[in-house]
Design a protein around this motif. Structure first.
Motif, PDB file in Angstrom:
ATOM      1  N   PRO A  18     -18.986  -1.586  -9.388  1.00 19.99           N
ATOM      2  CA  PRO A  18     -20.122  -0.725  -9.722  1.00 19.99           C
ATOM      3  C   PRO A  18     -20.545   0.088  -8.503  1.00 19.99           C
ATOM      4  CG  PRO A  18     -20.473  -2.936 -10.580  1.00 19.99           C
ATOM      5  CD  PRO A  18     -19.250  -2.998  -9.691  1.00 19.99           C
ATOM      6  N   GLY A  19     -21.008   1.294  -8.752  1.00 19.67           N
ATOM      7  CA  GLY A  19     -21.456   2.164  -7.676  1.00 19.67           C
ATOM      8  C   GLY A  19     -21.201   3.620  -8.004  1.00 19.67           C
ATOM      9  N   LYS A  20     -21.484   4.481  -7.038  1.00 20.70           N
ATOM     10  CA  LYS A  20     -21.318   5.920  -7.189  1.00 20.70           C
ATOM     11  C   LYS A  20     -20.027   6.356  -6.509  1.00 20.70           C
ATOM     12  CE  LYS A  20     -23.744  10.289  -6.414  1.00 20.70           C
ATOM     13  NZ  LYS A  20     -24.977  10.921  -5.911  1.00 20.70           N
ATOM     14  N   TYR A  21     -19.284   7.227  -7.178  1.00 22.53           N
ATOM     15  CA  TYR A  21     -18.001   7.720  -6.679  1.00 22.53           C
ATOM     16  C   TYR A  21     -17.993   9.246  -6.734  1.00 22.53           C
ATOM     17  CZ  TYR A  21     -16.542   2.888  -7.177  1.00 22.53           C
ATOM     18  OH  TYR A  21     -16.456   1.531  -7.054  1.00 22.53           O
ATOM     19  N   GLN A  22     -17.775   9.867  -5.582  1.00 17.84           N
ATOM     20  CA  GLN A  22     -17.690  11.321  -5.500  1.00 17.84           C
ATOM     21  C   GLN A  22     -16.336  11.775  -6.048  1.00 17.84           C
ATOM     22  OE1 GLN A  22     -21.301  11.645  -4.572  1.00 17.84           O
ATOM     23  NE2 GLN A  22     -20.216  13.553  -4.441  1.00 17.84           N
ATOM     24  N   GLN A  78     -21.293   1.293 -13.927  1.00 20.61           N
ATOM     25  CA  GLN A  78     -22.405   0.386 -14.199  1.00 20.61           C
ATOM     26  C   GLN A  78     -21.913  -0.863 -14.925  1.00 20.61           C
ATOM     27  OE1 GLN A  78     -24.555   2.912 -16.914  1.00 20.61           O
ATOM     28  NE2 GLN A  78     -25.612   4.011 -15.285  1.00 20.61           N
ATOM     29  N   LYS A 132     -33.834  14.496  -9.521  1.00 28.57           N
ATOM     30  CA  LYS A 132     -32.842  13.503  -9.941  1.00 28.57           C
ATOM     31  C   LYS A 132     -32.261  13.823 -11.319  1.00 28.57           C
ATOM     32  CE  LYS A 132     -34.535   9.750  -7.105  1.00 28.57           C
ATOM     33  NZ  LYS A 132     -34.965   8.356  -7.065  1.00 28.57           N
ATOM     34  N   ILE A 165     -20.698   7.279 -11.886  1.00 31.19           N
ATOM     35  CA  ILE A 165     -21.527   6.111 -11.634  1.00 31.19           C
ATOM     36  C   ILE A 165     -20.988   4.983 -12.520  1.00 31.19           C
ATOM     37  CG2 ILE A 165     -23.850   5.136 -11.721  1.00 31.19           C
ATOM     38  CD1 ILE A 165     -24.841   8.135 -11.625  1.00 31.19           C
ATOM     39  N   ASP A 207     -23.226  14.532 -19.387  1.00 32.92           N
ATOM     40  CA  ASP A 207     -22.789  13.144 -19.221  1.00 32.92           C
ATOM     41  C   ASP A 207     -21.517  12.897 -20.008  1.00 32.92           C
ATOM     42  OD1 ASP A 207     -24.981  12.378 -17.727  1.00 32.92           O
ATOM     43  OD2 ASP A 207     -25.725  10.908 -19.177  1.00 32.92           O
ATOM     44  N   VAL A 226     -18.625   3.759 -17.238  1.00 31.92           N
ATOM     45  CA  VAL A 226     -18.686   4.792 -16.216  1.00 31.92           C
ATOM     46  C   VAL A 226     -19.367   6.002 -16.841  1.00 31.92           C
ATOM     47  CG1 VAL A 226     -16.346   5.672 -16.681  1.00 31.92           C
ATOM     48  CG2 VAL A 226     -17.443   6.156 -14.495  1.00 31.92           C
ATOM     49  N   LYS A 272     -20.959  12.506 -14.242  1.00 27.83           N
ATOM     50  CA  LYS A 272     -21.928  13.604 -14.277  1.00 27.83           C
ATOM     51  C   LYS A 272     -21.177  14.884 -13.932  1.00 27.83           C
ATOM     52  CE  LYS A 272     -25.856  12.437 -14.558  1.00 27.83           C
ATOM     53  NZ  LYS A 272     -26.655  12.247 -15.782  1.00 27.83           N
ATOM     54  N   GLN A 328     -19.954   9.541 -20.958  1.00 30.94           N
ATOM     55  CA  GLN A 328     -20.220   8.107 -20.886  1.00 30.94           C
ATOM     56  C   GLN A 328     -19.056   7.376 -21.548  1.00 30.94           C
ATOM     57  OE1 GLN A 328     -24.108   6.625 -21.725  1.00 30.94           O
ATOM     58  NE2 GLN A 328     -25.134   8.425 -20.900  1.00 30.94           N
TER      59      GLN A 328
END
Length: 148
Positions: free
Chosen positions: A36-40, A51, A99, A49, A71, A142, A145, A73
């Protein structure tokens, strides 16, 4: 708003170059083992992102919309319901333009999204993700964005 199986992603990846990059990340990444986390992917234009969470009761999930991003998703594991309604005259209850989210009051139609399926939510699409489908499910998802 779109709901489909990932096998059909090519129908949508040609909408924009950024959308193609988002689907490329989904289809070329080992999402089962990714943390989990943010990936450029492409700076702030496309990012992911990852989750992990347990689904909840509908009233415990927020109805949200975005202004600058689409999004994608994609459910990696588990099953959830996602509420959907077009943006019309719903009352906003919280907004953070920096945000890129606005929370709303309102009802939605529920969509069942299972492992291997994705949704596309555009700025005109309000959505309520994370709702339990009968029973609580552990979901790994995931959210890519894609800047408009």
């Amino acid at each position: 708003m779109v709901i489909d199986k990932i096998e059909n992603y090519r129908l949508y990846s040609t909408l924009t170059k950024r959308m193609a990059k988002g689907f490329e990340f989904i289809t070329n990444t080992d999402l089962v083992t990714i943390e989990p986390g943010k990936y450029q992917i492409d700076n702030d234009d496309v990012f992911a992102i990852v989750q992990e969470y347990d689904t909840k009761e509908e009233q415990d999930c927020v109805l949200e919309g975005h202004h600058k991003y689409i999004d994608i998703q994609y459910v990696i594991q588990g099953v959830e319901l996602m509420g959907f309604t077009p943006l019309t005259d719903q009352v906003s209850v919280e907004e953070n333009l920096e945000k890129d989210y606005t929370f709303y009051e309102g009802d939605t139609s529920m969509l069942r999204v299972e492992e291997g399926m994705f949704t596309l939510f555009f700025p005109e699409d309000l959505h309520r993700p994370g709702v339990k489908a009968g029973k609580i499910s552990k979901v790994k998802k995931v959210v890519v964005k894609v800047k408009i």
